[in-house]
Structures are given as structure tokens and as C-alpha cells.
Design an enzyme around this catalytic site. Structure first.
Site, PDB file in Angstrom:
ATOM      1  N   ARG A   1      -2.450   5.231  17.270  1.00 33.09           N
ATOM      2  CA  ARG A   1      -2.774   6.368  16.117  1.00 33.09           C
ATOM      3  C   ARG A   1      -2.335   7.729  16.558  1.00 33.09           C
ATOM      4  NH1 ARG A   1      -1.620   2.121  13.754  1.00 33.09           N
ATOM      5  NH2 ARG A   1      -3.039   1.029  12.466  1.00 33.09           N
TER       6      ARG A   1
ATOM      7  N   SER B   1      -5.547  -9.058   7.750  1.00 30.77           N
ATOM      8  CA  SER B   1      -5.045  -7.917   7.744  1.00 30.77           C
ATOM      9  C   SER B   1      -4.752  -7.791   9.274  1.00 30.77           C
ATOM     10  CB  SER B   1      -6.094  -6.897   7.621  1.00 30.77           C
ATOM     11  OG  SER B   1      -5.813  -5.530   8.026  1.00 30.77           O
TER      12      SER B   1
ATOM     13  N   ASP C   1       0.778  -1.162   0.026  1.00 39.88           N
ATOM     14  CA  ASP C   1      -0.042  -0.061  -0.014  1.00 39.88           C
ATOM     15  C   ASP C   1       0.813   1.224  -0.055  1.00 39.88           C
ATOM     16  OD1 ASP C   1      -1.945  -2.173   0.442  1.00 39.88           O
ATOM     17  OD2 ASP C   1      -2.900  -0.984   1.874  1.00 39.88           O
TER      18      ASP C   1
ATOM     19  N   ASP D   1      -9.101   4.192  11.557  1.00 38.28           N
ATOM     20  CA  ASP D   1      -7.627   4.853  11.640  1.00 38.28           C
ATOM     21  C   ASP D   1      -7.578   6.154  10.923  1.00 38.28           C
ATOM     22  OD1 ASP D   1      -6.595   2.903  13.178  1.00 38.28           O
ATOM     23  OD2 ASP D   1      -5.607   1.588  11.703  1.00 38.28           O
TER      24      ASP D   1
END
Length: 406
Positions: free
Chosen positions: A97, A181, A17, A126
Site C-alpha cells: 500500500r 475477496s 468497484d 487499506d
């Protein structure tokens, strides 16, 4: 699409990604890209990310060890609140985060960048956490979220884009690579996707990476003593440790004894329900021990008020409001209560279970044996006083009962 961008700081892992995003940003915005890779204890070798960034022609590369800051300034404050989202989730991804966003903004200032970019999708939490944090810290920062702009919405499209432009990435999954994931840091590892998208389907036994299956854990229990100072663990079995080292050690011990697995369906910020599995061995131990320490040292009403505030505090973290004034306000109140949370908790770990088997505080214990004893208390407590106490508390109930003919 945001324009007038000359330099962007990208949260970069070197995977498919972010490798595509790096090229896409240059292509779409004609800008310079600075890469930032955070070490928050995910257990991966980070130097390959540097090599990939260099190979891609990146001139400014940041790879930062944030493990101690992560546990000291984010994980520990959260555990002072005993935070659980929806009664089960220990917020392992959520709490990482704001730290990543904070460092992204700091690097943007250092490098004179106009924007930051991340690889979070438009379906998840996120994106919200990164961006709310960034705007709180630097209100005029520009944020680029490629997943909300491009049409590369599948792994196949990403691979085709990379192949067409000569971007070196894995073209297929390596043997043994997880089909899930996953997100990992010092607090937890999470799993989503594949068969987990069916909430009726039990996770495959080989999915779990940090913990032994409880039924396969040692038949002999392990005992731990955790020393607390102002609500934070400062030593394990008498050995002083930094926050990051302490959490890593709790992960190691807990994983050996099958501690910390969770399988849950949660309500995402964006409105959908999502099924995920988590391994949080150290956090599970820490939460149990912290509550035990508070049970001995906190005043009853302070403890009960903390428990009432906790769900709101947990929701703030889950939904991305770490840097909000309301979270800071709650943290100040929580931290005030922790001044007396000092002492030692003894735990027994056995096949997936954490049991408190002892707690003591020489300086701050509110447990008075002379009062609590079932034996003769030498007048420390007058049991006859309970008569008036009960009658006063029963007054409204008796009045109501008479009115209703009870």
C-alpha cells in the site's frame, strides 16, 4: 465531502468497484479523473484496464511496472527486520500500500491533480495505509474515499448503479471466478469473505491458487542455496537475480512444494478481528533463510535487540506507518546490522516445510569451531573460567535465597 476538486488521480483496476468510482467521481465532483494502475506482480493482464479507461473517456492513463521497486525498496527492507505481524502474518498486502500511495501522489504532482482517490472500504486497513502514506508524502493532498461517502454498500447496489448509467462491467460472476475477496502481488495472495467469515470453517481445497496442498507435493525434497549480500537475496543456486525475479522464482519453487499457506485471525487497525488466508511461498522461504544467515553472522546482543524491535516494526507497517519517522529510524538501525549478513544458506523444501540444512559465510561468520567444539580445543576456551562467571551471575539469586530462608 471534499469540494473544489478539478482533477483526481484514481487507483484503478478496471473492475466493478473502480469502474463505478470513476463515473461517481465525475458525477459527484464534476472533475477530470486520471487513472493509475500498478503492476506489482499480481499476475493479471493490465491492458484491459487501459482499454476500459479509454472507453470511459479518460485522457491521462498511467499503467506502471513497479515490480522491481516493490521488492527492492519495500519487501527486502521489511525482510531485513524478519517482520511478522502478530507472529504469523508476513504483511503481503500491508507492504504494497505505501508504494501505491507514493505513486498516486507522484502522479498527482505530475498531472496537477487536486486529489487522489482509492476504492478501499471504511471497514478495512487499506484506507488507513493509503491515506497515512499520502499525507506523509504530500501533507496538503486531498483524499477521496467513496466507500465512506456513498450508499452503494453492496455488490448489488454497485451493479444497479453501473447498469443505470451504462457502465460496462460484469453483471454476474463468470464461471470459475473466485467467490473470495482477493489481493495479490509478488509477495503473496490473500483471501477473505465467503465461508472464511466463519473462523471455524476450513477453507475449501480449491481456494488455494499458488501452492500445491502439502500432502500432494512431490515426495522428493528440493534443495535451494540462497546467497545473501547485506541481508538481501542476490542469487538462487548460484544464479544472480534481481529482487523481483528472485522473489518470483522462490514463489514458483515454494508453491510446487506446498510452502507458505497460512490461515489466521488478525486484529485490524480499525479495531475488529478479521479472518484471512494467505499464500506466501517465497516470503516463507526468505524469512527462514534470512534468520539462518543472521544466526551465523550477527552478534548475539544485536540479534536479540532486533527481535525485540521486530513486533513494533511489523505493527508500524501493518497500521500504515511506513513513511513515519519511527519506521525510518528503526530501518536505519536494522540496515546497519545487515552489513555483515553475507553468505549462503542451504534449505530443504519438503511437503510444506522449509528446513535449514546448511549456512556459511566466508567473510562474516562469527562461528568459531575451535571454541565451539566438543573435542579438545587446544586451550581456545578455558572451561574453568565458567566458575567465576556462574558465581557472579548467581550472586543476586543467592542473596535473595538467604533472605527468604531458601
Amino acid at each position: 465531502m471534499t469540494k473544489n476538486i478539478k482533477k483526481v488521480v484514481l487507483a484503478y483496476s478496471g473492475g466493478l468497484d473502480t469502474s463505478v468510482i470513476l463515473h461517481w467521481l465525475r458525477e459527484q465532483y464534476d472533475c477530470e479523473v486520471v487513472t493509475f494502475t500498478a503492476d506489482i506482480g499480481q499476475g493479471e493482464e493490465l491492458e484491459p484496464a487501459r482499454a476500459k479507461a479509454i472507453a470511459a473517456g479518460v485522457r491521462e492513463i498511467f499503467i506502471d511496472d513497479l515490480r522491481e521497486e516493490f521488492v527492492r525498496d519495500f519487501v527486502y527492507p521489511m525482510f531485513r527486520a524478519n517482520a511478522l505481524y502478530e507472529g504469523e502474518y508476513l504483511l503481503g498486502t500491508s507492504i504494497a500500500r505505501p508504494l501505491i500511495a507514493k505513486r498516486l501522489v507522484e502522479i498527482a504532482v505530475i498531472t496537477g491533480a487536486d486529489a487522489i482517490a482509492h476504492g478501499a472500504t471504511g471497514k478495512g486497513n487499506d484506507q488507513v495505509r493509503f491515506e497515512l502514506s499520502a499525507y506523509a508524502l504530500k501533507p496538503d493532498i486531498q483524499v477521496i474515499a467513496p466507500w465512506r461517502e456513498w450508499d452503494l454498500l453492496s455488490r448489488e447496489k454497485l451493479l444497479a448503479y453501473a447498469e443505470a448509467r451504462g457502465i460496462p462491467v460484469e453483471m454476474k460472476r463468470a464461471s470459475g471466478q473466485s467467490p473470495y475477496s482477493m489481493d495479490a502481488n509478488l509477495l503473496h495472495i490473500s483471501y477473505e469473505g465467503n465461508e472464511l467469515e466463519d473462523p471455524w470453517q476450513e477453507p475449501a481445497a480449491d481456494m488455494w491458487r499458488w501452492t500445491i496442498a502439502p500432502e500432494q507435493a512431490p515426495a522428493t525434497p528440493a534443495y535451494l542455496e540462497l546467497t545473501f549480500a547485506h541481508g538481501d537475496v542476490v542469487a538462487i543456486n548460484g544464479q544472480t537475480m534481481t529482487p523481483a525475479i528472485a522473489l518470483a522464482e522462490l514463489n514458483r519453487i515454494g508453491g510446487t512444494h506446498g510452502i507458505g499457506r497460512a490461515d489466521l485471525v488478525e486484529n485490524r487497525s480499525v479495531g475488529m478481528k478479521s479472518r484471512g488466508c494467505y499464500e506466501t511461498p517465497g516470503g516463507t522461504i526468505l524469512l527462514k533463510a534470512h534468520r539462518a544467515m543472521e544466526s551465523l553472522t550477527l552478534d548475539r546482543e544485536a540479534a536479540h535487540l532486533k527481535d525485540e524491535l521486530m513486533p513494533r516494526y511489523a505493527s508500524l507497517i501493518y497500521n500504515g506507518y511506513w513513511f513515519s519517522p519511527e519506521r525510518r529510524m528503526l530501518q536505519a538501525a536494522i540496515d546497519q546490522t545487515q552489513q555483515v549478513v553475507n553468505g549462503v544458506v542451504r534449505l530443504k523444501l519438503y511437503r510444506g516445510n522449509v528446513t535449514v540444512v546448511g549456512r556459511q559465510s566466508d567473510s562474516d561468520s562469527l562461528f568459531d569451531t575451535a571454541i565451539a567444539t566438543f573435542e579438545e580445543d587446544a586451550g581456545a576456551y578455558n572451561q574453568a573460567d565458567a566458575t567465576g562467571f556462574i558465581r557472579l551471575n548467581a550472586l543476586r539469586l543467592r542473596v535473595a535465597g538467604r533472605k527468604r530462608g531458601g
